[in-house]
Design a protein around this motif. Structure first.
Motif, PDB file in Angstrom:
ATOM      1  N   ARG A 261       0.825  -1.204   0.000  1.00 46.98           N
ATOM      2  CA  ARG A 261       0.000   0.000   0.000  1.00 46.98           C
ATOM      3  C   ARG A 261       0.864   1.261   0.000  1.00 46.98           C
ATOM      4  O   ARG A 261       0.573   2.234  -0.706  1.00 46.98           O
ATOM      5  N   LEU A 262       1.923   1.252   0.794  1.00 46.53           N
ATOM      6  CA  LEU A 262       2.797   2.415   0.848  1.00 46.53           C
ATOM      7  C   LEU A 262       3.543   2.617  -0.467  1.00 46.53           C
ATOM      8  O   LEU A 262       3.788   3.755  -0.875  1.00 46.53           O
ATOM      9  N   ALA A 263       3.889   1.523  -1.132  1.00 44.17           N
ATOM     10  CA  ALA A 263       4.549   1.648  -2.434  1.00 44.17           C
ATOM     11  C   ALA A 263       3.648   2.367  -3.429  1.00 44.17           C
ATOM     12  O   ALA A 263       4.111   3.195  -4.230  1.00 44.17           O
ATOM     13  N   ARG A 264       2.342   2.064  -3.387  1.00 48.07           N
ATOM     14  CA  ARG A 264       1.418   2.755  -4.291  1.00 48.07           C
ATOM     15  C   ARG A 264       1.284   4.225  -3.922  1.00 48.07           C
ATOM     16  O   ARG A 264       1.183   5.088  -4.810  1.00 48.07           O
ATOM     17  N   SER A 265       1.264   4.525  -2.621  1.00 50.73           N
ATOM     18  CA  SER A 265       1.181   5.923  -2.207  1.00 50.73           C
ATOM     19  C   SER A 265       2.425   6.701  -2.640  1.00 50.73           C
ATOM     20  O   SER A 265       2.325   7.837  -3.102  1.00 50.73           O
ATOM     21  N   VAL A 266       3.582   6.086  -2.480  1.00 54.59           N
ATOM     22  CA  VAL A 266       4.822   6.739  -2.918  1.00 54.59           C
ATOM     23  C   VAL A 266       4.801   6.945  -4.424  1.00 54.59           C
ATOM     24  O   VAL A 266       5.208   8.005  -4.928  1.00 54.59           O
ATOM     25  N   ARG A 267       4.294   5.950  -5.148  1.00 53.38           N
ATOM     26  CA  ARG A 267       4.229   6.081  -6.612  1.00 53.38           C
ATOM     27  C   ARG A 267       3.323   7.248  -7.013  1.00 53.38           C
ATOM     28  O   ARG A 267       3.633   7.961  -7.971  1.00 53.38           O
ATOM     29  N   THR A 268       2.237   7.456  -6.289  1.00 51.36           N
ATOM     30  CA  THR A 268       1.373   8.608  -6.573  1.00 51.36           C
ATOM     31  C   THR A 268       2.156   9.903  -6.449  1.00 51.36           C
ATOM     32  O   THR A 268       2.048  10.789  -7.302  1.00 51.36           O
ATOM     33  N   THR A 269       2.962  10.037  -5.401  1.00 53.83           N
ATOM     34  CA  THR A 269       3.741  11.258  -5.230  1.00 53.83           C
ATOM     35  C   THR A 269       4.827  11.382  -6.298  1.00 53.83           C
ATOM     36  O   THR A 269       5.177  12.495  -6.703  1.00 53.83           O
ATOM     37  N   GLU A 270       5.358  10.263  -6.767  1.00 52.39           N
ATOM     38  CA  GLU A 270       6.323  10.318  -7.874  1.00 52.39           C
ATOM     39  C   GLU A 270       5.655  10.856  -9.132  1.00 52.39           C
ATOM     40  O   GLU A 270       6.262  11.632  -9.899  1.00 52.39           O
ATOM     41  N   LEU A 271       4.412  10.453  -9.366  1.00 46.82           N
ATOM     42  CA  LEU A 271       3.683  10.968 -10.526  1.00 46.82           C
ATOM     43  C   LEU A 271       3.373  12.458 -10.357  1.00 46.82           C
ATOM     44  O   LEU A 271       3.436  13.225 -11.326  1.00 46.82           O
ATOM     45  N   LEU A 272       3.054  12.888  -9.131  1.00 46.07           N
ATOM     46  CA  LEU A 272       2.865  14.322  -8.890  1.00 46.07           C
ATOM     47  C   LEU A 272       4.142  15.089  -9.213  1.00 46.07           C
ATOM     48  O   LEU A 272       4.096  16.156  -9.843  1.00 46.07           O
ATOM     49  N   ASP A 273       5.284  14.558  -8.799  1.00 43.62           N
ATOM     50  CA  ASP A 273       6.565  15.200  -9.115  1.00 43.62           C
ATOM     51  C   ASP A 273       6.764  15.289 -10.630  1.00 43.62           C
ATOM     52  O   ASP A 273       7.208  16.313 -11.163  1.00 43.62           O
ATOM     53  N   ALA A 274       6.451  14.189 -11.327  1.00 47.24           N
ATOM     54  CA  ALA A 274       6.643  14.154 -12.780  1.00 47.24           C
ATOM     55  C   ALA A 274       5.714  15.130 -13.479  1.00 47.24           C
ATOM     56  O   ALA A 274       6.094  15.762 -14.478  1.00 47.24           O
ATOM     57  N   VAL A 275       4.490  15.279 -12.971  1.00 47.83           N
ATOM     58  CA  VAL A 275       3.560  16.245 -13.552  1.00 47.83           C
ATOM     59  C   VAL A 275       4.106  17.656 -13.384  1.00 47.83           C
ATOM     60  O   VAL A 275       4.054  18.467 -14.313  1.00 47.83           O
TER      61      VAL A 275
END
Length: 322
Positions: A298-312
């Motif tokens: 679950r935390l890996a998915r949450s971190v991935r969301t923030t990585e996508l925010l950074d990429a955006v």
């Protein structure tokens, strides 16, 4: 034994939605509330018959097992970290943090200490999205090709925290995480940012709307969000045979009967559900029996969301929150 939850922050969502859910469920209770204003904290405490204190005082209490944190996104890292170091499980409002470096640090800390850290995207607990994901997996739509989603809300009053760059305000952090997380949920975690456009208010210094395209493994996701537009929260998943449209996707009332309309006139069946109660109950269940493997995923998915925010932000030429 009931999970004793301390509410760190007197935000409106805590008073109107999460607090009542914590009080209503047999597996949770509101043990204490902390606020910057003693008067506001005392008002909240009277509503839930609990103790009132300040932030540090709440984290020091022995009668608090877990913390619900509805503070502005720019304060998530500091106080979530403090709660974890105090040995408390944490349910933090979305997003986990505005940036991926902070999210990774919190995830590592929670896992190292055997504590539950959950990001409160409540819509993920509504059965209508489970029904859609199962339809995607079962081939009901054929081979899935695209997702189109939008989450927009009307303008907020002047002085709203969403307009404060020091608190990580803006449409991307406040609204954009919803369709991004939806895309992860329905299409998988292999998505990357193909392109993005963010429109920033030069006077306030925060982005007010954005368009993001994600892509991965033969699928695309076209996502839109707007802080200051007509209220919209819906999505469509299209396959090579038919599509399904979901209205009231992210914030349905508890008694809302989902309308999952297929393009050929058929409907998928999903019951009404109180996603607030479901989200709080899921957090309490996880705290009652922590499972490291489950929480790591679950935390890996949450971190991935923030990585996508950074990429955006990178693609949209918007600076990271201060």
């Amino acid at each position: 034994m009931s999970l004793r939850v301390g509410v760190l922050g007197c935000a409106d969502i805590a008073l109107r939605r999460i607090g009542p859910a914590l009080a209503a469920l047999p597996e949770t209770t509101v043990a204490a509330v902390a606020g910057r204003s003693p008067g506001r904290a005392a008002e909240f405490a009277r509503a839930f018959d609990c103790a009132a204190t300040d932030y540090s005082g709440l984290l020091a209490r022995d009668d608090v097992d877990a913390v619900y944190l509805p503070l502005p996104p720019g304060l998530h890292f500091t106080w979530t970290r403090a709660a974890l170091l105090a040995g408390k499980h944490v349910l933090v409002e979305k997003p986990l943090t505005p940036t991926s470096a902070e999210a990774r640090e919190l995830a590592d800390l929670a896992l190292a200490r055997g504590l539950v850290l959950r990001e409160n995207f409540m819509f993920l607990h509504h059965r209508q999205h489970h029904v859609v994901r199962q339809a995607v997996r079962d081939g009901v739509l054929g081979a899935v090709r695209s997702l189109s989603a939008e989450f927009s809300i009307p303008p907020r009053p002047d002085g709203d925290i969403r307009y404060d760059p020091a608190l990580a305000g803006g449409a991307l952090v406040d609204l954009g995480g919803y369709p991004i997380r939806l895309a992860q949920y329905l299409l998988g975690d292999g998505l990357t940012v193909l392109g993005a456009e963010l429109t920033t208010d030069p006077d306030r210094g925060v982005d007010l709307r954005g368009v993001v395209t994600l892509a991965g493994d033969g699928v695309t996701a076209d996502l839109r969000f707007h802080l200051g537009g007509a209220y919209t929260n819906e999505y469509t998943v299209a396959g090579d045979r038919r599509s399904v449209h979901v209205a009231r996707a992210f914030t349905p009332p508890a008694d809302f009967e989902p309308e999952l309309r297929l393009s050929d006139g058929e409907r998928l069946v999903a019951p009404a559900q109180d996603q607030v109660l479901a989200a709080v109950a899921a957090f309490a269940s996880a705290c009652a029996a922590p499972n490291a493997r489950r929480e790591r995923g679950r935390l890996a998915r949450s971190v991935r969301t923030t990585e996508l925010l950074d990429a955006v932000r990178g693609a949209g030429l918007t600076p990271a929150p201060r």
